[in-house]
Design an enzyme around this catalytic site. Structure first.
Site, PDB file in Angstrom:
ATOM      1  N   ASP A  60       0.842  -1.204   0.000  1.00  0.00           N
ATOM      2  CA  ASP A  60       0.000   0.000   0.000  1.00  0.00           C
ATOM      3  C   ASP A  60       0.874   1.249   0.000  1.00  0.00           C
ATOM      4  O   ASP A  60       1.946   1.264  -0.608  1.00  0.00           O
ATOM      5  CB  ASP A  60      -0.942  -0.053   1.211  1.00  0.00           C
ATOM      6  CG  ASP A  60      -2.286   0.580   0.924  1.00  0.00           C
ATOM      7  OD1 ASP A  60      -2.375   1.824   0.954  1.00  0.00           O
ATOM      8  OD2 ASP A  60      -3.251  -0.157   0.658  1.00  0.00           O
ATOM      9  N   HIS A  92      -3.599   5.983   3.623  1.00  0.00           N
ATOM     10  CA  HIS A  92      -4.348   4.785   3.231  1.00  0.00           C
ATOM     11  C   HIS A  92      -3.755   3.522   3.865  1.00  0.00           C
ATOM     12  O   HIS A  92      -4.465   2.705   4.476  1.00  0.00           O
ATOM     13  CB  HIS A  92      -4.333   4.689   1.709  1.00  0.00           C
ATOM     14  CG  HIS A  92      -5.316   3.744   1.119  1.00  0.00           C
ATOM     15  ND1 HIS A  92      -5.009   2.423   0.858  1.00  0.00           N
ATOM     16  CD2 HIS A  92      -6.602   3.913   0.706  1.00  0.00           C
ATOM     17  CE1 HIS A  92      -6.066   1.822   0.309  1.00  0.00           C
ATOM     18  NE2 HIS A  92      -7.044   2.703   0.210  1.00  0.00           N
ATOM     19  N   ASN A 193     -14.147   0.064  -6.282  1.00  0.00           N
ATOM     20  CA  ASN A 193     -15.208   1.060  -6.115  1.00  0.00           C
ATOM     21  C   ASN A 193     -15.649   1.573  -7.473  1.00  0.00           C
ATOM     22  O   ASN A 193     -14.822   1.845  -8.344  1.00  0.00           O
ATOM     23  CB  ASN A 193     -14.718   2.239  -5.275  1.00  0.00           C
ATOM     24  CG  ASN A 193     -14.319   1.828  -3.866  1.00  0.00           C
ATOM     25  OD1 ASN A 193     -14.707   0.756  -3.392  1.00  0.00           O
ATOM     26  ND2 ASN A 193     -13.546   2.670  -3.210  1.00  0.00           N
ATOM     27  N   SER A 282     -11.541  -0.779  -0.010  1.00  0.00           N
ATOM     28  CA  SER A 282     -10.182  -0.795   0.546  1.00  0.00           C
ATOM     29  C   SER A 282     -10.178  -1.187   2.011  1.00  0.00           C
ATOM     30  O   SER A 282      -9.265  -1.877   2.486  1.00  0.00           O
ATOM     31  CB  SER A 282      -9.533   0.591   0.430  1.00  0.00           C
ATOM     32  OG  SER A 282      -8.896   0.781  -0.801  1.00  0.00           O
TER      33      SER A 282
END
Length: 479
Positions: A60, A92, A193, A282
């Site tokens: 990430d 994130h 998404n 996520s």
């Protein structure tokens, strides 16, 4: 072609009362983590047991390496985009890492679900928020080579089988995932998404969630519905977990911009995209990642396919009665097998356990096939319509030699046994080019026989019938 993080805009958080549980952590911000109750994260124990450490890779944007919640929890880190993996400029990765491995019952902050987890932090997010396939592939290989048992991939690229020009399938990414699975690693990915797709909602899971043997995770709202942003898919959405109002850790360097906020280092002190709770698939995926780590910590012998089956078959089926008005009874394109149930998955370890398929991944011809040596062989394995539709075995047959093969098992009746000629590149599809490579097809009794006119490596394919899954026995003989 690059990948993008699958976080969405935040929504107002709703703090729900904790579910009745045997263990209640003393972390003061844990009541803000409404998803712990939904997941039944800690309902299995009076006190968390001492379990073997499990390495969990978070591929990430990095992590706030000095955050108190991660003291002693980071086994190794590496950046694949320059800078330090222990610095997270976007937040994130730190949010995801907190859901998985924030220190539990230490009287500070929140509680991570996978309390035995040791983190491998791979920083792959570039300054523009995207992820190159080269960085992703290198990070997956690095994580596997340094002992990861679970890898979390909370990013995605568009999948569009209707418009191949928009589809972002990557052979490099697929090979990296295949490498991980071949080494016994569970791979968990967000399904994506729809704000990154042509329409909302979007009916196809993103890559890498839409690759074989990857557990694809969609999002649930706090009322049990599936948010419009969560991608749908009849095959590649395997599970759902809470994906709205997610409270977690956040880089302290970023929350310092709001010095009046008391909870420095947590999402309620973040900017507007996180302060009311993180939203997106996520943030659903790491809850499943954490559950997988708990299963492996409890039984380190588990194979990736066993972990996936335990998580999926123990999930809570989501129906209109549970708040998902568009969900059908049983597996559906919105929620897959249903909502993550950590306690249910752990209880399923009491057995009988799913059959392990030690030859995975073997999902195609060439390098993707499993080689069978010798003149005879009996192979016990499994197929699954959703997670493992095809098994392919590579068998050498000499000119003039006869090969006999038969398959028994509810998931692979005889009509699904096919022998393919040397040079076969693809066993999927009905084009003349593909079908011309078939050498023999089993009859209704489940057996085939073929005498070769050439020397070469042939491929035996077993394909699951629609919605079928389970064990089979393949018998091979040459004379």
């Amino acid at each position: 072609m690059r990948r993008a993080l699958v976080a969405a805009l935040a929504v107002a958080a709703l703090v729900l009362p904790a579910a009745a549980a045997a263990f209640v952590t003393n972390d003061p911000l844990a009541p803000e983590q409404w998803y712990l109750g939904q997941d039944r994260a800690f309902d299995s124990w009076l006190e968390p047991p001492v379990l073997a450490p499990v390495k969990v890779a978070v591929v990430d944007s990095g992590i706030d390496g000095g955050h108190p919640e991660f003291a002693g929890r980071i086994a190794l880190s590496k950046s694949f985009v320059g800078g330090s993996a222990l610095t997270d400029e976007q937040g994130h990765g730190t949010t995801i890492a907190g859901e998985i491995a924030a220190s539990i019952d230490n009287g500070v902050g929140i509680a991570g679900i996978a309390f035995p987890a040791q983190l491998l932090i791979a920083k792959v997010v570039d300054t523009d928020g995207t992820i190159s396939l080269e960085a992703e592939s290198a990070a997956i290989h690095w994580a596997v080579d340094h002992g990861a048992r679970v890898i979390n991939l909370s990013f995605g690229g568009l999948r569009d089988p209707i418009d191949p020009s928009e589809d972002t399938y990557s052979a490099l990414e697929a090979a990296a995932v295949s490498y991980a699975v071949s080494k016994g690693v569970v791979v968990v990915a967000a399904v994506g998404n729809s704000d990154q797709a042509p329409t909302t909602p979007w009916n196809y899971a993103s890559y890498p969630a839409a690759l074989p043997h990857v557990i694809g995770v969609g999002a649930l709202a706090q009322d049990g519905s599936v948010p419009l942003f969560s991608d749908r898919d009849p095959v590649y959405v395997d599970l759902t977990a809470p994906g709205e109002g997610i409270f977690s850790t956040f880089p302290r360097a970023l929350t310092a911009a709001r010095p009046a906020c008391a909870d420095q280092g947590y999402t309620d002190c973040a900017d507007d995209d996180y302060s009311s709770g993180a939203q997106g698939t996520s943030f659903s995926a790491p809850q499943v990642t954490a559950a997988a780590a708990l299963l492996i910590a409890t039984d380190p012998t588990l194979r990736p396919d066993q972990v996936a089956t335990l998580l999926e078959r123990s999930a809570v089926d989501m129906t209109p009665a549970d708040g998902c008005r568009a969900c059908a009874v049983g597996r559906d394109p919105l929620t897959g097998w249903g909502r993550l149930d950590v306690t249910g998955a752990l209880e399923a370890l009491a057995g009988p356990l799913p059959t392990a398929d030690v030859r995975e991944p073997n999902d195609g011809p060439g390098a993707f096939a499993s080689t069978v040596w010798g003149g005879t062989a009996t192979i016990d394995a499994t197929t699954d319509w959703w997670d493992d539709r095809i098994d392919v075995y590579r068998v050498y047959v000499r000119k003039g030699q006869r090969i006999d093969a038969s398959v028994l098992g509810p998931s692979a009746p005889g009509a699904n046994l096919v022998l393919w000629r040397p040079g076969t590149a693809d066993v999927v599809g009905t084009s003349k080019r593909v079908l011309a490579m078939r050498a023999a097809v089993a009859g209704p009794e489940g057996a085939l026989a073929f005498r070769s006119k050439v020397n070469g490596w042939f491929y035996l394919e077993i394909a699951a019938r629609r919605t079928a899954s389970g064990p089979y026995t393949l018998s091979i003989g040459k004379s």
